[in-house]
Motif scaffolding. Structure first.
Motif, PDB file in Angstrom:
ATOM      1  N   LYS A  11       0.748  -1.208  -0.133  1.00 33.77           N
ATOM      2  CA  LYS A  11      -0.118   0.037  -0.094  1.00 33.77           C
ATOM      3  C   LYS A  11       0.966   1.444  -0.181  1.00 33.77           C
ATOM      4  N   ARG A  51       0.882   5.531   0.022  1.00 32.67           N
ATOM      5  CA  ARG A  51       0.014   6.718   0.424  1.00 32.67           C
ATOM      6  C   ARG A  51       0.774   8.016   0.105  1.00 32.67           C
ATOM      7  N   SER A  77      -4.989   6.147  -1.541  1.00 35.01           N
ATOM      8  CA  SER A  77      -4.096   4.815  -1.415  1.00 35.01           C
ATOM      9  C   SER A  77      -3.840   4.269  -2.816  1.00 35.01           C
ATOM     10  N   THR A  88      -2.996   0.456  -3.824  1.00 35.03           N
ATOM     11  CA  THR A  88      -2.591  -0.625  -3.339  1.00 35.03           C
ATOM     12  C   THR A  88      -2.402  -1.636  -4.569  1.00 35.03           C
TER      13      THR A  88
END
Length: 126
Positions: free
Chosen positions: A2, A4, A56, A58
């Motif tokens: 992930k 961010r 995010s 992913t």
């Protein structure tokens, strides 16, 4: 994995919006039309802060999920190209797919270089 935005970017924008509201309401005490003039700027800063806090990207197995308010899913095996371009605010990666879809993400995303390398490896690109 992930990826961010660095949380400080979101908190800085939210803090600036709060400081602007406090400064305008405590010092200037504008009429309703004064608030109306500054409302778009306040709204934009709050929107961007929340968007960056919830964003995010992913990468799992063969799926990529991207989004903050709405999310989209892509298949890594369909990646045609991953290009990194220079822009005014830094670098931007553009991921193009065989079916014509594209998405991009800025270099403000934590682990930008690792993410670009990961996507190239998943797509078996050089």
């Amino acid at each position: 994995m992930k990826f961010r935005y660095a949380s400080q970017w979101a908190f800085i924008e939210l803090l600036v919006a709060l400081m602007m509201i406090l400064a305008v309401s405590l010092k200037l005490k504008p009429d309703w039309w004064g608030w109306l003039m500054f409302a778009p700027l306040f709204g934009f800063l709050i929107f961007e802060g929340i968007r960056k806090a919830t964003y995010s990207l992913t990468v799992e197995e063969d799926l990529i999920t991207v989004g903050s308010f709405n999310s989209a899913q892509y298949v890594t095996s369909k990646i045609a190209a991953v290009n990194v371009w220079m822009a005014k605010g830094g670098r931007v990666a553009v991921v193009a797919f065989n079916d014509g879809n594209k998405f991009n993400f800025p270099s403000n995303v934590k682990g930008f270089d690792n993410l670009v390398d990961l996507l190239k490896a998943k797509a078996k690109l050089q």
